[in-house]
Write an enzyme that holds these catalytic residues in place. Structure first.
Site, PDB file in Angstrom:
ATOM      1  CE  LYS A 155      44.067  49.909 -29.358  1.00  0.00           C
ATOM      2  NZ  LYS A 155      43.733  48.744 -28.944  1.00  0.00           N
ATOM      3  CB  SER A 195      46.223  51.255 -18.745  1.00  0.00           C
ATOM      4  OG  SER A 195      47.339  51.514 -18.635  1.00  0.00           O
ATOM      5  CG  ASP A 246      43.787  39.925 -21.017  1.00  0.00           C
ATOM      6  OD1 ASP A 246      44.187  39.643 -19.826  1.00  0.00           O
ATOM      7  OD2 ASP A 246      44.624  40.269 -21.960  1.00  0.00           O
ATOM      8  NE  ARG A 266      47.304  42.621 -18.665  1.00  0.00           N
ATOM      9  CZ  ARG A 266      47.043  41.801 -17.546  1.00  0.00           C
ATOM     10  NH1 ARG A 266      47.259  42.270 -16.564  1.00  0.00           N
ATOM     11  NH2 ARG A 266      46.747  40.703 -17.827  1.00  0.00           N
TER      12      ARG A 266
HETATM   13  P1  AMP Z   1      46.326  48.497 -26.402  1.00  0.00           P
HETATM   14  O1  AMP Z   1      46.706  48.320 -27.818  1.00  0.00           O
HETATM   15  O2  AMP Z   1      44.899  48.812 -26.576  1.00  0.00           O
HETATM   16  O3  AMP Z   1      46.574  47.507 -25.515  1.00  0.00           O
HETATM   17  O4  AMP Z   1      46.729  50.091 -26.052  1.00  0.00           O
HETATM   18  C1  AMP Z   1      48.181  50.269 -25.772  1.00  0.00           C
HETATM   19  C2  AMP Z   1      48.271  51.430 -25.023  1.00  0.00           C
HETATM   20  O5  AMP Z   1      47.766  52.562 -25.641  1.00  0.00           O
HETATM   21  C3  AMP Z   1      47.246  51.315 -23.653  1.00  0.00           C
HETATM   22  O6  AMP Z   1      48.069  50.634 -22.842  1.00  0.00           O
HETATM   23  C4  AMP Z   1      47.072  52.707 -23.441  1.00  0.00           C
HETATM   24  O7  AMP Z   1      48.149  53.408 -22.581  1.00  0.00           O
HETATM   25  C5  AMP Z   1      47.071  53.311 -24.769  1.00  0.00           C
HETATM   26  N1  AMP Z   1      45.661  53.516 -25.288  1.00  0.00           N
HETATM   27  C6  AMP Z   1      44.712  52.832 -25.811  1.00  0.00           C
HETATM   28  N2  AMP Z   1      43.754  53.317 -26.065  1.00  0.00           N
HETATM   29  C7  AMP Z   1      43.723  54.101 -25.733  1.00  0.00           C
HETATM   30  C8  AMP Z   1      42.650  55.423 -25.337  1.00  0.00           C
HETATM   31  N3  AMP Z   1      41.559  55.212 -25.983  1.00  0.00           N
HETATM   32  N4  AMP Z   1      42.871  56.485 -25.062  1.00  0.00           N
HETATM   33  C9  AMP Z   1      44.062  56.471 -24.243  1.00  0.00           C
HETATM   34  N5  AMP Z   1      45.278  55.820 -24.311  1.00  0.00           N
HETATM   35  C10 AMP Z   1      45.021  54.697 -24.957  1.00  0.00           C
END
Ligand code: AMP
Length: 761
Positions: A428, A481, A521, A525
């Site tokens: 991220k 998710s 939360d 999702r």
């Molecule tokens: P978030 O900001 O944590 O809500 O992440 C946004 C989207 O990125 C999520 O809905 C997932 O589809 C994807 N995502 C986040 N973290 C991961 C992870 N560790 N592995 C795979 N996909 C992820």
């Protein structure tokens, strides 16, 4: 009648349309019904069978057509030869179609419990045309590096057995703690051994947790406590040392002391008289730290009356966190008890003993009772340094964008740390032009996540803060998710697999609630799913409920809350507790059992709040076992004290996994009780007049044409449709079939309850 290959090839079990053909183990469905009717004739002018036909015996009056996937090029053949990649088992009748080995099992899922694992899977998509499928499980043990894998040997116990399994589930016990295992699940059938190609398999990787120590005995005086313990049953390497952590129960300032020793016992002195302390012990081996054992509460005596070695005094305090480990008697030798030293807590025992004392907000205590909120730090950057490992950006390779977070993109990629094997990670990043507050909020997720260490909580690998962009690196969850994952795989899992997923989420939530962390939360999702379908709780950012979650809506008090997932007391007066997380967990259960349906469908948030207040609760999803819907209803008790705790939920789900027969009774009949909401799968019958409206109402509008061209023009013609009919008209997805059939069933019920409706049954 001629049988086309398609008519012979059994469909995937979950796509199978109308199982009305008799079958016998090993033979394709329909074989008995049709073999005698296979094309007769085929006699050449010379009286011999023509190519494409055969006669098993010269006494047979007719030539038979070669069964599917076989041929005869010669005249006068006594049997047909199987096509390439197809085979005939020795015991298969000649009239039977040739068959092939099955594809690999699918949807594997593992549930780890310390040193035992339950593996479950779905049958292969292609059975090869037979129904004598069995499964073999092969096991490899890996010490970190996949190149160092070895076979598991015979120490493991497979229940009911390792090879020739007829059910899609096996329990494996006796695993080593803290070890990586790979289980290859292989599907076989009666012709697998005839095929030169290797059997197809699917792998599940699992890591067991370290068995924890067992505290056996303690002795105490006014100002000291002596503990002794037994090491883990199966340590994953030589034990380097033990760590004892303790703190004064009910203390306000949350001081912890961590002591280290190479010995199996320790005297902690300098304690306050008549005071209760909480102790936990863990081992460090050459393979790393184990998890802390359970908490042991011990109280120092009011008076210094204990004669050391007095056999009447020791309190036997046996705590086995590894579960079911037989306690051994461990003799505590005598120790010298020193007096108090001006309130300074001192430990004696071993010259190698080290002592560290930490204060609230300054140390990570894996498995300890409480998490430290990053806001308690004066300098939030210090929280990041304490809880998250700084990673050199050069170790990260970004590969593709997989999602969008509140602060920027989420990518997948690889992380290769020196001396470690490369792993897939999610990355991220914080988009450019951020404010200091945004940076802090972004990194707060890492400070929180970094304090957790549990197989059902998303694991933080580290952070990049020393160069831009600032990044948070976590383990990669291949299936993304849970809500979208389930929607994509509507109807494809067994109930046990779904319960396995729910168990994982409940276990992660138990861990969080044990650490006094309230999620606020919890929703499908915010659960991520890996390639083994292990579900992990994610989304720990401080601002997430306010800003990040598209489901969050402003309440009358100005808070922004995901209404459909949130307990009434949290909506009304922001009383967020582990019990309100339990309410949300009940909604997650409903999401899982309905394969990602939106809770309360298209109802407005206001209507949801009103309905809940009036005592309405979501009805059981289709095919939902009654016990699971009951558990949901328990989670949705109005009085939060009446809701189960996460620990109890884990126990209930464990029992269901062990006794799947409890899941057989379905709740659907109860869905029309007065205490359930109107389900969109049966739209209001007073408003529907056409098949199209009905299909739109149950969100199956894509099949309007299929119904129309099959002649289902009016509602009264649809009420006798069964699954074979649906298959025939092109509704092949089992989830869609279930939805339509369930709605039809409810149309029946409603029609018989309400006179004068449009539906004539
Ligand atoms: P978030 O900001 O944590 O809500 O992440 C946004 C989207 O990125 C999520 O809905 C997932 O589809 C994807 N995502 C986040 N973290 C991961 C992870 N560790 N592995 C795979 N996909 C992820």
């Amino acid at each position: 009648m001629d049988l086309s290959p398609a008519a012979h090839t059994p469909l995937h079990p979950q796509q199978r349309c109308g199982q009305d053909l008799p079958s016998q183990r090993g033979y394709p469905l329909g074989f008995y019904v049709s073999s005698w009717r296979l094309g007769l004739g085929g006699i050449s002018s010379r009286g011999a069978c023509r190519p494409g036909f055969y006669k098993a015996s010269s006494l047979d009056p007719y030539c038979m057509k070669c069964p599917p996937h076989s041929y005869s090029h010669q005249e006068g053949s006594s049997q047909c030869t199987c096509e390439k990649s197809y085979f005939r088992a020795e015991t298969d009748p000649r009239a039977m179609p040739c068959t092939r080995p099955p594809t690999a099992p699918e949807n594997p899922i593992s549930t780890t419990n310390e040193t035992s694992i339950t593996l479950e899977w779905s049958p292969p998509r292609d059975s090869g045309g037979r129904n004598d499928i069995t499964y073999d499980v092969h096991c490899k043990k890996c010490a970190g590096d996949p190149r160092e894998c070895s076979l598991c040997g015979s120490v493991l116990h497979f229940i009911p057995r390792q090879f020739g399994l007829t059910y899609t589930k096996v329990l494996v016990t006796n695993l080593l703690p803290h070890t990586n295992y790979t289980f290859d699940l292989e599907a076989l059938n009666g012709v697998s051994e005839l095929s030169p190609s290797p059997n197809q398999y699917i792998s599940i990787n699992v890591t067991t947790s370290q068995a924890v120590n067992v505290i056996l005995k303690e002795r105490k005086s006014k100002d000291s406590i002596t503990l002794a313990w037994q090491g883990p049953d199966h340590a994953n390497g030589l034990i380097v040392e033990y760590e004892v952590i303790y703190y004064e129960k009910n203390q306000k300032d949350q001081n912890y002391t961590v002591l280290k020793t190479k010995s199996n016992s320790m005297t902690v002195d300098g304690l306050k008289p008549g005071t209760t302390y909480v102790f936990r012990v863990r081992a460090r081996t050459s393979g790393g730290h184990g998890t802390y054992g359970g908490e042991i509460e011990l109280e120092t005596s009011q008076e210094d009356m204990l004669a050391i070695g007095d056999p009447n005094q020791p309190t036997i305090m046996a705590v086995s966190v590894a579960g079911g480990i037989v306690l051994l008697i461990f003799l505590v030798t005598c120790f010298v008890v020193s007096g108090r030293h001006c309130g300074y807590i001192k430990a004696k025992q071993d010259p190698d003993e080290e002592k560290l004392q930490f204060h609230h907000g300054q140390v990570r205590l894996p498995g300890s009772r409480t998490y430290v909120h990053p806001h308690t730090y004066e300098d939030p950057n210090q929280a990041v340094r304490d809880f998250a490992k700084e990673i050199d950006a050069s170790c990260i390779r970004i590969e593709r964008v997989i999602g969008a977070g509140e602060f920027g993109e989420v990518c997948s990629g690889r992380l290769k740390l020196p001396g470690k094997r490369e792993i897939y990670v999610a990355i991220k990043s914080l988009k450019a032009g951020y404010s200091e507050k945004q940076r802090r909020d972004f990194l707060s997720e890492a400070s929180i996540m970094g304090q957790f260490d549990n197989p059902n909580i998303i694991h933080l690998e580290g952070v990049v803060t020393k160069c831009k962009p600032v990044m948070i690196i976590t383990e990669y969850m291949e299936n993304g998710s849970l809500d979208s994952f389930l929607r994509k795989r509507d109807g494809q899992f067994t109930v046990i697999q779904l319960v396995g997923m729910l168990r994982g989420i409940a276990s992660g939530m138990k861990y969080l609630s044990d650490m006094n962390y309230i999620h606020r939360d919890l929703a499908a999702r915010n659960i991520l799913v890996n390639s083994n379908f292990v579900c992990k709780v994610s989304d720990f950012g401080l601002s997430r409920v306010l800003e990040d979650d598209p489901e969050a809506a402003y309440t009358t008090r100005g808070g922004k809350i995901p209404i459909r997932w949130t307990a009434p007391e949290a909506i009304a007066y922001r009383k967020f507790t582990s019990a309100s997380d339990v309410w949300s967990y009940g909604i997650v259960m409903w999401e899982v059992m309905s394969y990602g349906e939106r809770p309360y469908w298209e109802m407005s948030n206001q209507d949801v709040i009103k309905a809940i207040d009036e005592g309405y609760r979501l009805p059981a999803p289709m095919d939902c076992p009654a016990v699971l819907h009951q558990l949901m209803l328990d989670c949705w008790q109005k009085a939060r004290g009446d809701r189960p705790k996460f620990g109890q939920i884990v126990n209930i789900l464990d029992k269901l996994i062990r006794n799947p027969s409890c899941l057989k009774t379905l709740a659907n009949d109860a869905a029309w009780s007065g205490n359930s909401l109107q389900d969109p799968c049966t739209p209001d019958s007073s408003t529907i007049t056409t098949v199209d409206e009905w299909l739109d109402g149950i969100k199956m509008g894509q099949y309007k044409e299929n119904f129309a061209s099959a002649g289902y023009a009016t509602l009264d013609t649809v009420v006798y449709i069964n699954s074979s009919d649906l298959c025939r008209i092109g509704v092949t997805l089992v989830g869609h079939q279930k939805r339509i059939l369930w709605s039809i069933q409810n149309l029946h019920t409603m029609a018989s309850q309400m006179h004068g409706t449009h539906i004539q049954v």
